[in-house]
Design a protein around this motif. Structure first.
Motif, PDB file in Angstrom:
ATOM      1  N   VAL A  89       0.849  -1.188   0.000  1.00 50.73           N
ATOM      2  CA  VAL A  89       0.000   0.000   0.000  1.00 50.73           C
ATOM      3  C   VAL A  89       0.890   1.247   0.000  1.00 50.73           C
ATOM      4  CG1 VAL A  89      -1.706   1.308   1.333  1.00 50.73           C
ATOM      5  CG2 VAL A  89      -1.866  -1.190   1.196  1.00 50.73           C
TER       6      VAL A  89
ATOM      7  N   ASN B  74       6.928   0.400   6.292  1.00 54.43           N
ATOM      8  CA  ASN B  74       6.383  -0.371   7.404  1.00 54.43           C
ATOM      9  C   ASN B  74       6.035  -1.786   6.952  1.00 54.43           C
ATOM     10  OD1 ASN B  74       5.767   2.212   9.256  1.00 54.43           O
ATOM     11  ND2 ASN B  74       5.050   2.644   7.188  1.00 54.43           N
ATOM     12  N   TYR B  75       6.480  -2.789   7.726  1.00 58.44           N
ATOM     13  CA  TYR B  75       6.325  -4.185   7.346  1.00 58.44           C
ATOM     14  C   TYR B  75       5.553  -4.977   8.395  1.00 58.44           C
ATOM     15  CZ  TYR B  75      10.236  -3.273   4.116  1.00 58.44           C
ATOM     16  OH  TYR B  75      11.060  -2.773   3.137  1.00 58.44           O
TER      17      TYR B  75
ATOM     18  N   VAL C  78       3.308   3.661  10.472  1.00 58.20           N
ATOM     19  CA  VAL C  78       2.079   2.891  10.270  1.00 58.20           C
ATOM     20  C   VAL C  78       2.154   1.627  11.126  1.00 58.20           C
ATOM     21  CG1 VAL C  78       0.592   1.726   8.594  1.00 58.20           C
ATOM     22  CG2 VAL C  78       1.819   3.807   7.942  1.00 58.20           C
TER      23      VAL C  78
ATOM     24  N   GLY D 162      -2.657   0.799  10.380  1.00 58.00           N
ATOM     25  CA  GLY D 162      -2.597   0.183   9.069  1.00 58.00           C
ATOM     26  C   GLY D 162      -3.958  -0.220   8.553  1.00 58.00           C
ATOM     27  N   PRO D 163      -4.022  -0.625   7.281  1.00 56.09           N
ATOM     28  CA  PRO D 163      -5.295  -1.000   6.660  1.00 56.09           C
ATOM     29  C   PRO D 163      -6.035  -2.057   7.479  1.00 56.09           C
ATOM     30  CG  PRO D 163      -3.565  -0.874   5.011  1.00 56.09           C
ATOM     31  CD  PRO D 163      -2.887  -0.736   6.344  1.00 56.09           C
TER      32      PRO D 163
ATOM     33  N   VAL E 122       3.428  -1.140   3.949  1.00 60.77           N
ATOM     34  CA  VAL E 122       2.846   0.181   3.732  1.00 60.77           C
ATOM     35  C   VAL E 122       3.981   1.195   3.596  1.00 60.77           C
ATOM     36  CG1 VAL E 122       1.325   1.989   4.591  1.00 60.77           C
ATOM     37  CG2 VAL E 122       0.796  -0.412   5.087  1.00 60.77           C
TER      38      VAL E 122
ATOM     39  N   ARG F 294       4.512   5.060   3.252  1.00 63.87           N
ATOM     40  CA  ARG F 294       3.744   6.285   3.485  1.00 63.87           C
ATOM     41  C   ARG F 294       4.635   7.515   3.285  1.00 63.87           C
ATOM     42  NH1 ARG F 294      -1.091   7.719   5.843  1.00 63.87           N
ATOM     43  NH2 ARG F 294      -1.174   9.793   6.793  1.00 63.87           N
TER      44      ARG F 294
ATOM     45  N   GLY G 248      -2.211  -5.228   2.548  1.00 64.95           N
ATOM     46  CA  GLY G 248      -1.550  -4.124   3.229  1.00 64.95           C
ATOM     47  C   GLY G 248      -0.460  -4.588   4.162  1.00 64.95           C
TER      48      GLY G 248
ATOM     49  N   LEU H 131       0.984  -1.983  12.323  1.00 65.21           N
ATOM     50  CA  LEU H 131       0.351  -3.171  11.765  1.00 65.21           C
ATOM     51  C   LEU H 131       0.082  -4.182  12.883  1.00 65.21           C
ATOM     52  CD1 LEU H 131       2.546  -3.393   8.544  1.00 65.21           C
ATOM     53  CD2 LEU H 131       0.265  -2.399   8.782  1.00 65.21           C
TER      54      LEU H 131
ATOM     55  N   GLN I  51       0.764   5.359   0.503  1.00 64.72           N
ATOM     56  CA  GLN I  51      -0.076   6.429   1.036  1.00 64.72           C
ATOM     57  C   GLN I  51       0.665   7.757   0.972  1.00 64.72           C
ATOM     58  OE1 GLN I  51      -0.769   5.098   5.069  1.00 64.72           O
ATOM     59  NE2 GLN I  51      -2.367   3.653   4.489  1.00 64.72           N
TER      60      GLN I  51
END
Length: 533
Positions: A134, A281-282, A399, A463-464, A332, A334, A329, A401, A136
């Protein structure tokens, strides 16, 4: 739309090297000191080496013996020759054909690893990657700024996977490709080296400690920015060992953005420089095991032994990619709001805005006697303030997760079970803390409510799906991600019971929350999180 400036890089490469050499030579006030410094460091580095580097060792020994007998003109010539060798060793390359090929093929290759069936249905597309990676942030605004000046991307750094993810994100959002420095050791892999050599990467040899090499490296970066080549730096210096969002940044190369801005102004050019922070971000970090053990070895000295880096193991990379398909996601990228070289927010039209939202002229920061001028002490302070602004941007745009939240909830149970013990003693209690699944779900639900409140305040990003999914689903998602990738269970489930198993990895994943106050912060050890290059 005109082709990105980097497409014409190869035609300018020789003149870039010439400008770097001329600048370093003219700004080196004491060539005797500079040459002695180079000889001292290289002799010490090469004395234990044989083979290809034997000739280099002889060369620097001869330099050490003869430099004191040289006249000023000969020393200057020797310095220029060494600077030229360094500059050509650093200088990158860019092949538009390789870029076009990789832009078409790499997303499809990644998609085929993540979801082979979906890739066959969407041949030539990247639908699977878009679901799992993702992107952003204000991409449209950044595209506009790319037409007004030079972009300097400054993302967080967690993994050797970062450059692939970031390059994909740039390409997907229609942002221009960027030059970037990469460790010379990464060029030893023939396939990776081919793409890096042809996609704008320049070599950074971290073994070279002498001042002249560092001067060449900084001058090279500065000249690229002055000429309008967008650049990428990891200001953390290296991968975050603890998993934390970087707070203390190394802005040596990023600081060349301010210098490039001033030098362009001195020539009467109005080229702007814009910094674009970003967080990567993982759900799972490729080298988490090695990185956290490295971090603990640094802060705990001889208590821990470091294992090999997982990023060198093809099987581990493939396993990671396949695990990431379990969750939409799962990566991410961002982009954060852009900044000018002084840490001011930049409006979509390129104007710099002070903290009250008033337009300010960046040139006014660097005037002396009404003219733009370099001032090392002043500019170093501006760069520190820029670093603080970038770090604040990271903290607001990290982000979170599911693996981060679940790890924080479980690690809090570990700390509560042994409240009087220091971190290292607590980490030794593997497989000793047990709780029910219902207890972990309840803890996680309470922690997520705090995270939601912080997101509402603009202090982090969930996160998503993290707001919508049930706490039980998030526990399952995190455990499913960890199991089968990490060799030892992070949380071991037996029936309705959960055991805190891999305490080191729990510390690593929860540390993404530490800066926001939702995770355990390692206190004084925070400064070591960046580690050594």
């Amino acid at each position: 739309m005109p082709a990105p400036s980097i497409f014409g890089f190869n035609a300018e490469r020789a003149s870039i090297v010439d400008e770097v050499v001329a600048r370093v030579a003219s700004e080196t006030s004491d060539p005797l000191l500079a040459l002695n410094d180079a000889a001292f460091h290289e002799i010490r580095r090469l004395e234990a080496k044989t083979g290809d580097e034997h000739e280099a060792l002889s060369r620097f020994r001869r330099l050490a013996r003869s430099v004191g007998k040289m006249g000023e003109a000969q020393r200057r010539e020797e310095l220029r020759e060494l600077a030229r060798e360094c500059a050509w060793d650093v200088a990158g390359n860019f092949d538009p054909r390789v870029y076009q090929f990789s832009s078409r093929v790499v997303p499809t290759l990644i998609s085929s690893l993540i979801s082979p069936r979906e890739t066959l249905r969407d041949l030539g597309g990247d639908r699977a990657v878009r679901r799992h990676v993702v992107v952003q942030g204000p991409a449209a605004e950044i595209r506009t700024l790319a037409e007004l000046g030079t972009l300097l991307f400054v993302p967080t750094h967690l993994s050797n996977f970062d450059s692939i993810v970031f390059g994909y994100g740039l390409q997907r959002e229609g942002l221009p490709p960027a030059t970037y420095g990469a460790g010379k050791n990464l060029f030893t892999n023939p396939l990776l080296s081919f793409f890096m050599h042809n996609l704008g990467a320049y070599q950074v040899d971290r073994r070279l400690k002498y001042g002249l090499y560092k001067a060449v490296l900084k001058a090279y970066s500065c000249v690229l920015i002055e000429r309008g080549y967008h650049s990428l730096f990891f200001p953390g210096g290296t991968r975050s060992r603890s998993g934390a969002v970087e707070e203390k940044l190394k802005l040596g190369l990023a600081g060349t953005g301010l210098e490039a801005f001033v030098r362009a102004a001195q020539r009467g050019e109005s080229r702007r420089v814009f910094f674009v922070p970003a967080t990567i971000n993982y759900l799972l970090t490729l080298e988490a095991r090695t990185l956290i053990d490295d971090f603990l070895a640094e802060v705990g000295k001889s208590r821990y032994i470091i294992e090999d880096d997982e990023s060198t193991q093809a099987r581990r990379v493939l396993t990671l990619v396949r695990k990431l398909l379990l969750t939409d996601g799962s990566i991410v990228l961002r982009f954060c709001p852009p900044l000018d070289p002084f840490g001011n927010r930049v409006a979509p039209d390129g104007r710099s805005l002070d903290p009250r939202g008033r337009a300010v002229d960046p040139l006014s920061y660097v005037l002396k006697g009404g003219e733009p001028a370099l001032d090392p002490a002043r500019d170093a302070q501006y760069t520190r303030e820029l670093g603080e602004a970038i770090a604040r941007s990271y903290a607001r745009n990290v982000v979170i997760l599911s693996t981060h939240l679940v790890a924080a909830a479980a690690f809090a149970r570990l700390r509560a079970a042994f409240p009087r013990e220091d971190l290292f003693a607590a980490l030794r209690h593997r497989d000793e803390v047990r709780l029910t699944r219902a207890e972990l779900v309840s803890d996680l639900d309470a922690l997520r409510e705090k995270a939601k409140a912080l997101e509402d305040q603009g202090r982090l990003v969930l996160g998503p799906g993290l707001r919508e999914k049930s706490a039980a689903a998030l526990v399952d998602e995190a455990v499913r991600a960890w199991n089968g990738y990490h060799s030892y269970p992070v949380l071991a489930q037996e029936g309705d019971g959960i055991t805190v198993a891999d305490t080191n990895l729990l510390l690593y994943y929860q540390d993404r929350l530490a800066a926001s106050g939702l995770g355990y912060k390692v206190g004084a050890t925070r400064a070591a999180a960046g580690g050594a290059a």
